[in-house]
Design an enzyme around this catalytic site. Structure first.
Site, PDB file in Angstrom:
ATOM      1  N   SER A 143       0.945  -1.084   0.048  1.00 12.77           N
ATOM      2  CA  SER A 143       0.072  -0.018   0.106  1.00 12.77           C
ATOM      3  C   SER A 143       0.694   1.167   0.004  1.00 12.77           C
ATOM      4  O   SER A 143       1.621   1.294  -0.815  1.00 12.77           O
ATOM      5  CB  SER A 143      -1.068  -0.229   1.054  1.00 12.77           C
ATOM      6  OG  SER A 143      -1.932   1.023   1.035  1.00 12.77           O
ATOM      7  N   ASP A 295      -3.421   5.848  -3.836  1.00 11.06           N
ATOM      8  CA  ASP A 295      -1.961   5.275  -3.454  1.00 11.06           C
ATOM      9  C   ASP A 295      -1.536   4.439  -4.193  1.00 11.06           C
ATOM     10  O   ASP A 295      -1.988   3.867  -5.168  1.00 11.06           O
ATOM     11  CB  ASP A 295      -2.458   4.703  -2.025  1.00 11.06           C
ATOM     12  CG  ASP A 295      -3.247   3.594  -2.123  1.00 11.06           C
ATOM     13  OD1 ASP A 295      -3.902   2.983  -3.028  1.00 11.06           O
ATOM     14  OD2 ASP A 295      -3.466   2.990  -0.877  1.00 11.06           O
ATOM     15  N   ASP A 297      -1.284   1.116  -4.772  1.00  9.20           N
ATOM     16  CA  ASP A 297      -1.740  -0.248  -5.179  1.00  9.20           C
ATOM     17  C   ASP A 297      -3.284   0.191  -5.509  1.00  9.20           C
ATOM     18  O   ASP A 297      -4.145  -0.698  -5.859  1.00  9.20           O
ATOM     19  CB  ASP A 297      -1.878  -1.087  -4.056  1.00  9.20           C
ATOM     20  CG  ASP A 297      -2.537  -0.934  -3.091  1.00  9.20           C
ATOM     21  OD1 ASP A 297      -2.522   0.124  -2.436  1.00  9.20           O
ATOM     22  OD2 ASP A 297      -3.223  -1.900  -2.434  1.00  9.20           O
ATOM     23  N   ASP A 299      -5.989   1.226  -4.322  1.00  9.44           N
ATOM     24  CA  ASP A 299      -7.220   0.749  -3.567  1.00  9.44           C
ATOM     25  C   ASP A 299      -7.847   2.191  -2.890  1.00  9.44           C
ATOM     26  O   ASP A 299      -9.166   2.116  -2.565  1.00  9.44           O
ATOM     27  CB  ASP A 299      -7.311  -0.472  -2.664  1.00  9.44           C
ATOM     28  CG  ASP A 299      -6.056  -0.228  -1.516  1.00  9.44           C
ATOM     29  OD1 ASP A 299      -5.333   0.869  -1.646  1.00  9.44           O
ATOM     30  OD2 ASP A 299      -6.135  -0.952  -0.573  1.00  9.44           O
TER      31      ASP A 299
END
Length: 552
Positions: A143, A295, A297, A299
């Site tokens: 993340s 961010d 990744d 999500d």
């Protein structure tokens, strides 16, 4: 004797350093950081594994990844015959290498693996599991953690992160593997035949689901600045916007190239205003209205708005949640039995908005997998129109079972574009929500309390609220105290108790007529968070006094 064994263990690891993939990271670490790798073990928890690169069982390296993969292979083969899995990975250091290692180990155990040839987003992984009907999914990401971190998240066949029970079972299989330095992974052509290319049709289907959800973006003069913070949302987000005939956006070019060092950002976390610094510069040059960041990744998502005078308004996760819920309520007015889901530490504002519009709401523990569990249990007649966590994670439609910034980007742009046609802004719309249901405000205090004394302080705070429930806090009369560890609610106004139908978690929530406060210690770090969500005068002052009272 124990010290001798630890020294021998360290020497064995150093002998294998050249094969570990992480020698460079290890050599850059301080003596303390190096030692920590040999004095601890990575543990597979409810969110998988996350940690720093380095040598030892407490760090991510080739050998600990092989151990994880071997345990997961045994776990999957114990669950079903001929299991299948899809693996996605982000742009971080060693994400590609870890993906290949895991694929090889799983293939060695006759598990069919779908492996893409480039990085992907977390929501795409969740969608792919469902689209390909695989037994499980793996996402390699950390993340928004710093550049020397990575992690492995495991998903079940429904596209959600593993449930608590499933992750505990998988953890036992991983621990049974034993010493990671003793693992032998033979690779043969017969086994690698189990590794299949990832079908492009899955990405196409994901895009189509979002296109169908959005429909169209109305023509206005809205201008947008977008940054992926060096992560995975480029190229998919620009391609998605262009497919919806929206081209009025500029990318922060320096930040929209994959970079595992996150070279041009002070913070890769959209919760942090510093993540928007370059986006603000570009917005001022291009006179943009809306700034969006995702961010690494993809999500989670953050937004900010620039007015005609160049003033920037940053929206927190609860405010974004309220705006999106408001828009989804408008979009779904023809539906009956509408449902919104949020975490127990998210705002009173969204609950009030749901009640005002006759939308049912449910609250779940923090962690989007609990939202996914609620979605899985929906009755046929229920329509989930929105789900979110205050930590900037949102979901509009449940073809994905995790936070999905990719589907939210065009949704928030469509909303802002419609408002622009009427000369309004998202800030105006938020103010209208406040006028309709009341000015519920939110803030978060995060305290790091190191060492044994810090641990005792955290335990003391939680014990005090459990054994000596306060009658009032800063002039706010306490109605009830919810204890998610004992699954009990103590109703002070009635002097009665009732049960909470929820998995156990070390969280205490104190309820007032004006809102709530919540205390939530971290399970892995010496941290405790205080959430404050209230509708009251002088909110900032009241919140600061509550924080000082609890942590003085």
């Amino acid at each position: 004797m124990k010290g001798c064994l630890a020294t021998m263990d360290k020497e064995l690891w150093i002998e294998r350093a050249n094969d570990s993939l992480v020698k460079h990271f290890y050599e850059q670490q301080s003596d303390i950081e190096q030692r920590e790798g040999f004095e601890s073990k990575l543990t597979f928890g409810t969110a998988g594994i996350r940690g720093k690169f380095g040598l030892g069982e407490g760090r991510l390296n080739k050998f600990t990844i092989e151990k994880l993969a071997l345990g997961l292979a045994r776990y999957l083969n114990a669950q079903t015959n001929s299991p299948t899995i899809v693996i996605h990975y982000d742009i971080r250091h060693l994400s590609t290498e870890f993906a290949q290692i895991i694929a090889n180990v799983l293939a060695n155990h006759q598990i069919t693996v779908y492996l893409p040839d480039t990085y992907k987003t977390t929501p795409e992984l969740s969608f792919a599991v469902r689209n390909l009907n695989t037994t499980a999914g793996i996402m390699i990401t950390a993340s928004h953690n710093p550049k020397d971190y990575n992690g492995i998240k495991v998903y079940g066949s429904d596209g959600a992160q593993l449930s608590t029970d499933a992750s505990e079972l998988a953890s036992r299989y991983i621990e049974e593997v034993g010493d990671p330095l003793q693992i032998d992974i033979p690779i043969s052509k017969q086994n690698t035949s189990y590794i299949k290319p990832f079908p492009k049709s899955v990405t196409d289907d994901y895009m189509k689901h979002i296109q169908n959800m959005i429909g169209y973006i109305p023509k206005s003069d809205l201008q947008v600045v977008f940054t992926s913070l060096h992560g995975t949302s480029v190229p998919i987000v620009p391609e998605l916007l262009q497919s919806l005939n929206f081209n009025q956006f500029n990318l922060v070019e320096a930040q929209c190239k994959p970079d595992p060092n996150f070279s041009s950002v002070q913070s890769a976390n959209p919760e942090d205003h510093r993540a928007f610094d370059q986006a603000v510069e570009l917005a001022n040059k291009s006179h943009a209205d809306l700034l969006i960041s995702t961010d690494p990744d993809a999500d989670r998502l953050g937004i900010a708005e620039r007015d005609a005078h160049g003033h920037i308004t940053y929206f927190n996760g609860n405010q974004i949640g309220a705006l999106l819920l408001n828009y989804r309520i408008q979009q779904t007015s023809q539906l009956r039995h509408r449902l919104m889901i949020q975490s127990i530490v998210s705002s009173e504002l969204t609950k009030s908005l749901a009640r005002y519009n006759n939308v049912e709401y449910k609250e779940v523990l923090t962690g989007f997998k609990f939202i996914a569990q609620e979605i899985r249990q929906l009755d046929d007649h229920q329509n989930m129109i929105f789900a979110f966590e205050e930590s900037y994670g949102f979901l509009s439609e449940p073809f994905v079972r995790d936070k999905d910034a990719v589907q939210i980007v065009p949704l928030i742009i469509k909303y802002a574009s419609e408002l622009k046609l009427y000369g309004k802004t998202l800030k105006d719309e938020l103010e209208q929500i406040y006028q309709t249901v009341g000015r519920h405000e939110d803030t978060l205090f995060s305290h790091t309390l190191d060492g044994l004394e810090g641990k005792k302080k955290i335990e003391s705070i939680m014990t005090h609220f459990r054994s000596n429930p306060p009658q009032e806090i800063q002039g706010l009369k306490v109605k009830a105290i919810e204890d998610y560890l004992t699954s009990e609610v103590y109703h002070l106004d009635k002097d009665t108790t009732s049960q909470i139908n929820s998995p156990k978690s070390n969280v205490i929530r104190v309820l007032f007529d004006e809102g709530f406060i919540a205390l939530r210690p971290s399970g892995t770090e010496p941290k405790i968070k205080l959430y404050v969500s209230l509708k009251c005068r002088n909110f900032d002052d009241v919140a600061q006094k509550i924080n000082a009272m609890i942590f003085s």
